[in-house]
Design an enzyme around this catalytic site. Sequence first.
Site, PDB file in Angstrom:
ATOM      1  N   HIS A  86      -7.062   3.819   1.437  1.00  0.00           N
ATOM      2  CA  HIS A  86      -6.193   4.045   2.672  1.00  0.00           C
ATOM      3  C   HIS A  86      -7.129   4.095   3.871  1.00  0.00           C
ATOM      4  CE1 HIS A  86      -2.563   5.832   4.209  1.00  0.00           C
ATOM      5  NE2 HIS A  86      -3.121   7.121   4.482  1.00  0.00           N
ATOM      6  N   ASP A 101       0.779  -1.294   0.076  1.00  0.00           N
ATOM      7  CA  ASP A 101       0.272  -0.032  -0.212  1.00  0.00           C
ATOM      8  C   ASP A 101       0.903   1.323  -0.059  1.00  0.00           C
ATOM      9  OD1 ASP A 101      -2.039  -1.797   0.233  1.00  0.00           O
ATOM     10  OD2 ASP A 101      -2.897  -0.902   2.155  1.00  0.00           O
ATOM     11  N   ASP A 102       0.210   2.364  -0.476  1.00  0.00           N
ATOM     12  CA  ASP A 102       0.741   3.777  -0.302  1.00  0.00           C
ATOM     13  C   ASP A 102       1.780   4.001  -1.334  1.00  0.00           C
ATOM     14  OD1 ASP A 102      -0.962   3.860   1.948  1.00  0.00           O
ATOM     15  OD2 ASP A 102       0.745   3.628   3.220  1.00  0.00           O
TER      16      ASP A 102
END
Length: 278
Positions: free
Chosen positions: A150, A30-31
């Site tokens: 998120h 993620d991210d």
Amino acid sequence: MTPMTHANVLPAAGRSPEAPHTGLLIVNADDWGRDVRTTERILDCALLGAVSSVSAMVFMEDSERAAAMARTGGIEAGLHLNLTTPFSAPECSVRLVERQRELARYLLRHRLAQVVFHPGLGRAFEYVVAAQLDEFRRLYGVDPDRVDGHHHMHLCANVLLRGLLPSGTLVRRNFSFQPGEKGLWNRLYRRLVDRMLARRHRLVDFFFSLAPLEPPGRLQRIFSLARRFSVEVETHPVDPAEYRFLEGGEFFRRTEDVRTAPPSDVPGRRRLTRRNNS
């Protein structure tokens, strides 16, 4: 604690533990694009083959560079919908920043805010979600085939009930838990959300986070599910412990008998539409 087995971990809505399936393990970071340090840590793991795919943030300080690297390097990316962390790209419009900040104030105000539909913020949700979908198309040249969120806010009531995510996409389901691991109402709510998702989207069979890395048997039980089912494991290589696990070889020792694959290998992939960026 009850041992985690194929029989007692709850599968995604619409799947039976006995249903035939070619197993696969998706390790998704993620991210991607949040900032340079986060992108570089993920890239290290992707180049080693420890990360199968990434979830890309848009309108962030490293989004442009990260997208260029993903496209040239063949890194499979989905949209990491961001409703809670301030956009940091210098070119982001004031109006978009303000609308997202408004949503963040509401969603982070109380831990149950995401389960309550807010009619007064309907247009703001539509605008912020649509803007991120459009920006992903601009950066990556295709419609996103996969969407997650998120802080998992892609599952909030305003997104879910208004159907703001493109139909047919692979959407991240709720975390998978053992029976009794969460309270009854918590499990019932999560199951209801997964059933609603399954009406419009594709889901993997199980979803877990890489952390915690201890006890050692936890991850082995998760990885063993991938011999028969589609399993997504969420990771954040910017975390030093997760980075060491993925980059240091321990991951490969634990998964040598499991087929690791990107999300595009999940059955029922929709046809991507390539965009003209000229």
